[in-house]
Scaffold this motif. Structure first.
Motif, PDB file in Angstrom:
ATOM      1  N   GLY A  31      23.460  48.484  43.087  1.00  0.00           N
ATOM      2  CA  GLY A  31      22.222  47.939  42.515  1.00  0.00           C
ATOM      3  C   GLY A  31      22.511  46.833  41.527  1.00  0.00           C
ATOM      4  O   GLY A  31      21.818  45.809  41.497  1.00  0.00           O
ATOM      5  N   GLN A  32      23.532  47.014  40.695  1.00  0.00           N
ATOM      6  CA  GLN A  32      23.933  45.972  39.738  1.00  0.00           C
ATOM      7  C   GLN A  32      24.360  44.707  40.475  1.00  0.00           C
ATOM      8  O   GLN A  32      24.000  43.600  40.077  1.00  0.00           O
ATOM      9  CB  GLN A  32      25.070  46.474  38.845  1.00  0.00           C
ATOM     10  N   ALA A  33      25.094  44.860  41.556  1.00  0.00           N
ATOM     11  CA  ALA A  33      25.524  43.700  42.339  1.00  0.00           C
ATOM     12  C   ALA A  33      24.319  42.944  42.905  1.00  0.00           C
ATOM     13  O   ALA A  33      24.307  41.702  42.923  1.00  0.00           O
ATOM     14  CB  ALA A  33      26.459  44.141  43.463  1.00  0.00           C
ATOM     15  N   ARG A  34      23.313  43.666  43.343  1.00  0.00           N
ATOM     16  CA  ARG A  34      22.098  43.015  43.867  1.00  0.00           C
ATOM     17  C   ARG A  34      21.379  42.256  42.758  1.00  0.00           C
ATOM     18  O   ARG A  34      20.861  41.163  42.990  1.00  0.00           O
ATOM     19  CB  ARG A  34      21.165  44.053  44.501  1.00  0.00           C
ATOM     20  N   LEU A  35      21.330  42.821  41.547  1.00  0.00           N
ATOM     21  CA  LEU A  35      20.742  42.105  40.409  1.00  0.00           C
ATOM     22  C   LEU A  35      21.552  40.849  40.115  1.00  0.00           C
ATOM     23  O   LEU A  35      20.987  39.766  39.922  1.00  0.00           O
ATOM     24  CB  LEU A  35      20.689  43.014  39.178  1.00  0.00           C
ATOM     25  N   ASP A  36      22.874  40.984  40.084  1.00  0.00           N
ATOM     26  CA  ASP A  36      23.752  39.843  39.827  1.00  0.00           C
ATOM     27  C   ASP A  36      23.530  38.744  40.865  1.00  0.00           C
ATOM     28  O   ASP A  36      23.469  37.561  40.522  1.00  0.00           O
ATOM     29  CB  ASP A  36      25.224  40.265  39.842  1.00  0.00           C
ATOM     30  N   ASP A  37      23.407  39.135  42.143  1.00  0.00           N
ATOM     31  CA  ASP A  37      23.195  38.163  43.214  1.00  0.00           C
ATOM     32  C   ASP A  37      21.922  37.358  43.014  1.00  0.00           C
ATOM     33  O   ASP A  37      21.829  36.210  43.449  1.00  0.00           O
ATOM     34  CB  ASP A  37      23.140  38.858  44.577  1.00  0.00           C
TER      35      ASP A  37
END
Length: 122
Positions: A31-37
């Motif tokens: 989920g954090q990676a999706r926010l970062d993206d």
């Protein structure tokens, strides 16, 4: 483009007895990676229910200004936590009155919850 900052409030999976925290920690990382993206900066307030979670939530809410606060499904969906869920929502209203409040269904769809309420272009 304006950078949006989101606070995610949830249960700390490492502090829930009888659970293997790894699957939830992995989902939080995805989920954090999706926010970062999406260029969305996120802070996490993962609480343990037996460690004064209300204080931890207030400290997180007052540390920065947030465009959106996402309350995790672990707090929202678990019936025995209804009173705590209500406290969290009211703490957000009190300490971050300009922040939108959103709710995720899983740690991985946190970005979807935030995007429903963040201004376009954020």
């Amino acid at each position: 483009m304006t950078v949006a900052r989101v606070l995610v409030i949830g249960l700390d999976p490492a502090k829930i007895q009888g659970w293997d925290p790894q699957p939830i920690q992995t989902a939080i990382a995805r989920g954090q990676a999706r926010l970062d993206d999406r260029g969305i900066e996120a802070d996490y307030c993962l609480v343990a229910l037996d460690e004064n979670p209300e204080r931890a939530v207030v400290e997180a809410l007052t540390r920065r200004e947030y465009a959106c606060v996402v309350v995790g499904a672990g707090i929202r969906k678990h019936e025995p936590l209804l009173k705590f869920f209500e406290k969290v929502v009211n703490l957000v209203r009190q300490h971050a009155p300009d922040a939108a409040i959103a709710f995720n269904s899983t740690p991985e769809d946190t970005v979807n919850a935030a995007l429903r309420w963040l201004p376009r272009g954020a």
